[in-house]
Motif scaffolding. Structure first.
Motif, PDB file in Angstrom:
ATOM      1  N   ARG A   1       0.831  -1.206   0.000  1.00  0.00           N
ATOM      2  CA  ARG A   1       0.000   0.000   0.000  1.00  0.00           C
ATOM      3  C   ARG A   1       0.866   1.257   0.000  1.00  0.00           C
ATOM      4  N   ARG A   2       1.911   1.248   0.802  1.00  0.00           N
ATOM      5  CA  ARG A   2       2.768   2.430   0.906  1.00  0.00           C
ATOM      6  C   ARG A   2       3.550   2.707  -0.371  1.00  0.00           C
ATOM      7  N   VAL A   3       4.034   1.648  -0.989  1.00  0.00           N
ATOM      8  CA  VAL A   3       4.938   1.834  -2.122  1.00  0.00           C
ATOM      9  C   VAL A   3       4.202   1.771  -3.465  1.00  0.00           C
ATOM     10  N   VAL A   4       3.330   0.789  -3.631  1.00  0.00           N
ATOM     11  CA  VAL A   4       2.692   0.542  -4.915  1.00  0.00           C
ATOM     12  C   VAL A   4       1.332   1.221  -5.019  1.00  0.00           C
ATOM     13  N   GLY A   5       0.627   1.305  -3.902  1.00  0.00           N
ATOM     14  CA  GLY A   5      -0.683   1.945  -3.909  1.00  0.00           C
ATOM     15  C   GLY A   5      -1.805   0.995  -3.528  1.00  0.00           C
ATOM     16  N   TRP A   6      -3.020   1.537  -3.483  1.00  0.00           N
ATOM     17  CA  TRP A   6      -4.180   0.776  -3.032  1.00  0.00           C
ATOM     18  C   TRP A   6      -4.629  -0.346  -3.964  1.00  0.00           C
ATOM     19  N   PRO A   7      -4.544  -0.188  -5.309  1.00  0.00           N
ATOM     20  CA  PRO A   7      -5.152  -1.212  -6.181  1.00  0.00           C
ATOM     21  C   PRO A   7      -4.689  -2.640  -5.895  1.00  0.00           C
ATOM     22  N   ILE A   8      -3.381  -2.881  -5.881  1.00  0.00           N
ATOM     23  CA  ILE A   8      -2.908  -4.251  -5.682  1.00  0.00           C
ATOM     24  C   ILE A   8      -3.194  -4.733  -4.258  1.00  0.00           C
ATOM     25  N   THR A   9      -3.162  -3.816  -3.290  1.00  0.00           N
ATOM     26  CA  THR A   9      -3.455  -4.190  -1.905  1.00  0.00           C
ATOM     27  C   THR A   9      -4.904  -4.639  -1.762  1.00  0.00           C
ATOM     28  N   ILE A  10      -5.812  -3.911  -2.378  1.00  0.00           N
ATOM     29  CA  ILE A  10      -7.234  -4.263  -2.322  1.00  0.00           C
ATOM     30  C   ILE A  10      -7.486  -5.598  -3.020  1.00  0.00           C
ATOM     31  N   ILE A  11      -6.878  -5.770  -4.196  1.00  0.00           N
ATOM     32  CA  ILE A  11      -7.093  -7.019  -4.947  1.00  0.00           C
ATOM     33  C   ILE A  11      -6.573  -8.213  -4.155  1.00  0.00           C
ATOM     34  N   ALA A  12      -5.364  -8.090  -3.568  1.00  0.00           N
ATOM     35  CA  ALA A  12      -4.802  -9.189  -2.782  1.00  0.00           C
ATOM     36  C   ALA A  12      -5.681  -9.494  -1.567  1.00  0.00           C
ATOM     37  N   SER A  13      -6.193  -8.446  -0.927  1.00  0.00           N
ATOM     38  CA  SER A  13      -7.058  -8.640   0.240  1.00  0.00           C
ATOM     39  C   SER A  13      -8.354  -9.344  -0.148  1.00  0.00           C
ATOM     40  N   LEU A  14      -8.927  -8.956  -1.279  1.00  0.00           N
ATOM     41  CA  LEU A  14     -10.158  -9.602  -1.749  1.00  0.00           C
ATOM     42  C   LEU A  14      -9.920 -11.080  -2.071  1.00  0.00           C
ATOM     43  N   PHE A  15      -8.759 -11.378  -2.628  1.00  0.00           N
ATOM     44  CA  PHE A  15      -8.439 -12.779  -2.931  1.00  0.00           C
ATOM     45  C   PHE A  15      -8.322 -13.596  -1.646  1.00  0.00           C
ATOM     46  N   LEU A  16      -7.738 -12.999  -0.596  1.00  0.00           N
ATOM     47  CA  LEU A  16      -7.641 -13.702   0.687  1.00  0.00           C
ATOM     48  C   LEU A  16      -9.037 -13.964   1.261  1.00  0.00           C
ATOM     49  N   LEU A  17      -9.906 -12.944   1.186  1.00  0.00           N
ATOM     50  CA  LEU A  17     -11.269 -13.105   1.671  1.00  0.00           C
ATOM     51  C   LEU A  17     -12.018 -14.166   0.851  1.00  0.00           C
ATOM     52  N   TYR A  18     -11.782 -14.176  -0.439  1.00  0.00           N
ATOM     53  CA  TYR A  18     -12.405 -15.160  -1.312  1.00  0.00           C
ATOM     54  C   TYR A  18     -11.982 -16.578  -0.917  1.00  0.00           C
ATOM     55  N   THR A  19     -10.707 -16.716  -0.562  1.00  0.00           N
ATOM     56  CA  THR A  19     -10.202 -18.043  -0.167  1.00  0.00           C
ATOM     57  C   THR A  19     -10.927 -18.557   1.070  1.00  0.00           C
TER      58      THR A  19
ATOM     59  N   MET B   1     -19.746 -18.030  -1.891  1.00  0.00           N
ATOM     60  CA  MET B   1     -19.643 -17.310  -3.153  1.00  0.00           C
ATOM     61  C   MET B   1     -20.753 -17.735  -4.119  1.00  0.00           C
ATOM     62  N   PRO B   2     -21.226 -16.822  -4.968  1.00  0.00           N
ATOM     63  CA  PRO B   2     -22.312 -17.154  -5.902  1.00  0.00           C
ATOM     64  C   PRO B   2     -21.814 -17.899  -7.133  1.00  0.00           C
ATOM     65  N   GLY B   3     -22.673 -18.720  -7.695  1.00  0.00           N
ATOM     66  CA  GLY B   3     -22.426 -19.350  -8.986  1.00  0.00           C
ATOM     67  C   GLY B   3     -21.107 -20.087  -9.103  1.00  0.00           C
ATOM     68  N   PHE B   4     -20.440 -19.851 -10.250  1.00  0.00           N
ATOM     69  CA  PHE B   4     -19.217 -20.598 -10.552  1.00  0.00           C
ATOM     70  C   PHE B   4     -18.050 -20.221  -9.627  1.00  0.00           C
ATOM     71  N   LEU B   5     -18.185 -19.139  -8.848  1.00  0.00           N
ATOM     72  CA  LEU B   5     -17.108 -18.719  -7.955  1.00  0.00           C
ATOM     73  C   LEU B   5     -17.063 -19.541  -6.664  1.00  0.00           C
ATOM     74  N   GLU B   6     -18.090 -20.336  -6.422  1.00  0.00           N
ATOM     75  CA  GLU B   6     -18.155 -21.102  -5.173  1.00  0.00           C
ATOM     76  C   GLU B   6     -17.057 -22.171  -5.112  1.00  0.00           C
ATOM     77  N   HIS B   7     -16.463 -22.340  -3.911  1.00  0.00           N
ATOM     78  CA  HIS B   7     -15.510 -23.435  -3.666  1.00  0.00           C
ATOM     79  C   HIS B   7     -15.611 -23.814  -2.185  1.00  0.00           C
ATOM     80  N   ARG B   8     -14.889 -24.825  -1.776  1.00  0.00           N
ATOM     81  CA  ARG B   8     -15.080 -25.363  -0.428  1.00  0.00           C
ATOM     82  C   ARG B   8     -14.509 -24.481   0.672  1.00  0.00           C
ATOM     83  N   GLY B   9     -13.689 -23.503   0.329  1.00  0.00           N
ATOM     84  CA  GLY B   9     -13.128 -22.604   1.339  1.00  0.00           C
ATOM     85  C   GLY B   9     -11.908 -23.192   2.033  1.00  0.00           C
TER      86      GLY B   9
END
Length: 649
Positions: free
Chosen positions: A141-159, A165-173
């Motif tokens: 966040r400090r060096v690169v900015g918010w975009p990659i930080t937000i995307i990485a955080s969303l991927f962690l939450l998705y995991t 998750m809806p539809g084809f995005l669903e997995h066992r967690g």
């Protein structure tokens, strides 16, 4: 020529820092200045030592690389912008820096036990791994900015929330311990392929760029560009194109390219008669093109070689013709704009001394040396080392470029400082890559994209382009490529697009996001110099960079442009028709060829250009015929105007 007549060094640094977070470092005075300087030098010394003689397993080398990177980031980058904070480190940042070093070196301290207890981690392991993930996210966040930080955080939450998750995005967690273990205690997450490339190829080539700058090659690029293009029609615009192509061989930032060369090309363009928006757009488009220019490509070339699984030199070869086509397109459009406006080239007195510039041509030797080493099948690491040594040797040819011990240490520190952004980006991108391997979301997104396009290749390409433009907004080159290639490229590969072409496609559109509104950082930086309207400058930049929107579609449909499965004649023919197409499109968009074009001629010119660009015997024939027709009309009008101008009044 000096940039000081146009922008002071402080103004340049402030402008870069405003639009390029990687450059917004604290400016210390006193003891802290020397502490950070010594740590930066030590970082470079360690990396060189590892390349030359140290033999360490990746679970030890990569954490040491990460320890240097994260520790220095927390010392050099402020958590938030605050007046006066650039000279104060603060106790919290010191604690974060020390904690970063501890969690990184935890691998080094307990290496054998961690390997033995894979999948059976202790409470302390979980604390260290969790802290490492948070520290990487904050550093990014400090060096690169918010975009990659937000995307990485969303991927962690998705995991974690997979079952919901809806539809084809669903997995066992996955459970929190499993997420932490996979993300930090395997070589598939933070310590995975992106950081591996950062800790080997990228760091050394960044260091090579720092040594080149120390020899004065950056200023020499500007002077050489003036000698080659300055006297031509609309000279300063062509200088910007040529200089930015050269700067791109050593720079990893579109914004830095804009400010470095634009600080003198943009004022020259304005003085010559170019509109401020057009002047800024030329520099922004050309500087962004520097990120697709081999051999460095904003450090993405090394990542692409690892991701695709081909030799680095193959990526460089594949990128060569599209990059040439991109800069040819901008050159053509600046030429037509200058002809339309009747703009001259620079006067002799506005030019640097040609003989003096040519006398310094030896400064280009390190670049030729490193390219030669790569062609002789030296590894990229060895080639970079040879390049660094050649910089010192070549610099010794003349007194003004000779490097002292202090200069060498400063080059070490400068290279390490530039590499910090890459460390943060690749470590954070490792989180994204790790979650992809853990959840299989890459395949899910690819299938979703293909379903959305109904299995049609062109629609899939279009949706991938839009996704790459959005994902690339406000993101530096390395992070940009990792995100776009991980999320968007698999869909193209599934439809039979060659893997190199698929990755290059997403890479191109991720890079073009730097000049595509609404978040066009390179265009906004250029507008700051040109004193133009930022959004309009972004629109002009996008128009000038039309080649960047056309080339990816060409090399997906006809991989000959990437020198894939083709003959020499096949590549030459594709390049010829593509350049002719670019001339037609450029003339149509500007409204001028040999003479001013009427609306019908502009439509025919664009149509002919697009048909010439589309690979195929029939489309080439029709496109070239239309272009010949428009050129003939334009040539006839030009002769008629000249004859009328010669008649006595």
């Amino acid at each position: 020529m000096s940039t000081s007549n146009n922008m002071s060094q402080k103004e340049m640094e402030d402008l870069i820092a405003k639009y390029d977070k990687e450059s917004a470092v604290r400016q210390y005075v006193g003891p802290m200045k020397w502490i950070t300087f010594c740590l930066l030098v030590l970082f470079a010394v360690y990396q060189l030592s590892y390349t030359l003689f140290l033999t360490l397993p990746p679970q030890i080398h990569r954490p040491i690389h990460l320890a240097f990177g994260l520790g220095l980031i927390y010392l050099l980058y402020a958590g938030r912008s605050k007046k006066g904070s650039e000279q104060k480190v603060g106790i919290i940042n010191i604690i974060l820096a020390l904690l970063s070093v501890f969690v990184s070196l935890y691998w080094v301290i307990d290496y054998e036990n961690l390997v033995l207890r894979t999948g059976n981690y202790t409470t302390l392991d979980m604390f260290v791994g969790g802290a490492a993930i948070l520290l990487v996210l904050e550093a990014a966040r400090r060096v690169v900015g918010w975009p990659i930080t937000i995307i990485a955080s969303l991927f962690l939450l998705y995991t974690y929330f997979g079952p919901y998750m809806p539809g084809f995005l669903e997995h066992r967690g996955s459970t929190v311990p499993r997420i932490i273990g996979h993300t930090y205690f395997t070589l598939e997450g933070i310590l995975g392929t992106p950081l591996a490339v950062s800790s080997t190829f990228i760091f050394l080539f960044v260091l090579f760029g720092a040594f080149l700058e120390k020899t004065g090659v950056g200023q020499y690029f500007n002077d050489l560009s003036l000698v080659i293009a300055g006297r031509r029609i609309g000279g300063p615009a062509k200088v910007a194109v040529f200089s930015s192509a050269l700067q791109g061989t050593i720079s990893g930032s579109s914004v830095a390219n804009v400010v470095t060369s634009g600080s003198f090309t943009i004022p020259m363009m304005k003085r010559l008669g170019y509109r401020p928006e057009f002047a800024g757009a030329v520099e922004a488009a050309a500087s962004t093109g520097g990120q697709i220019m081999p051999p460095i490509m904003g450090a993405a070339a090394f990542l692409m070689a690892e991701f695709v699984g081909v030799p680095y030199l193959e990526i460089v070869k594949a990128a060569a013709l599209p990059a040439l086509l991109y800069f040819t397109g901008i050159w053509i459009m600046t030429h037509f704009e200058a002809k339309r406006l009747g703009l001259r080239g620079l006067k002799k007195e506005e030019m640097p001394d040609k003989k003096e510039v040519l006398k310094k041509s030896y400064l280009l030797l390190p670049i030729l040396v490193i390219i030669g080493a790569l062609m002789l099948n030296f590894t990229p690491e060895r080639a970079a080392i040879i390049g660094i040594i050649s910089c010192v040797i070549v610099g010794a040819f003349r007194k003004e470029t000779r490097m002292s011990v202090t200069d060498i240490l400063e080059a070490f520190a400068s290279g390490s400082k530039i590499a910090l952004g890459v460390v943060a980006a690749t470590a954070c991108a490792g989180i994204i890559v790790g979650t992809v391997t853990l959840t299989g979301i890459g395949l899910k997104l690819a299938n979703g994209l293909i379903d959305l396009a109904g299995g049609q290749l062109f629609l899939t390409l279009f949706f991938t382009m839009i996704a790459s433009l959005i994902l690339g907004m406000g993101t530096p080159t390395t992070a940009n490529y990792i995100i776009t290639s991980t999320i968007a490229a698999p869909a193209l590969v599934q439809l039979g697009v060659p893997v190199v072409a698929a990755h290059m496609f997403t890479f191109y559109f991720g890079i073009v996001a730097d000049i595509t509104p609404p978040v066009a950082l390179a265009a906004f930086a250029a507008s700051g110099i040109a004193k133009s309207k930022p959004m309009r400058t972004g629109v002009e930049s996008t128009r000038l960079a039309i080649a960047a929107f056309m080339a990816p579609y060409i090399f997906v449909v006809s991989p000959a442009l990437l020198l894939i499965d083709t003959t020499l004649f096949g590549s030459i023919w594709v390049m010829f028709t593509s350049v002719m197409g670019m001339i037609g499109v450029g003339a149509g968009l500007i409204g001028y060829w040999m003479a001013k074009l009427n609306p019908l001629e502009r439509i025919l010119s664009v149509a002919g250009g697009l048909l010439a660009v589309i690979p195929g015997t029939m489309t080439d024939a029709i496109g070239l015929a239309l272009l010949a027709l428009v050129f003939a009309f334009s040539y006839y009008k030009n002769r008629k105007e000249n004859q009328l101008g010669q008649l006595p009044s």
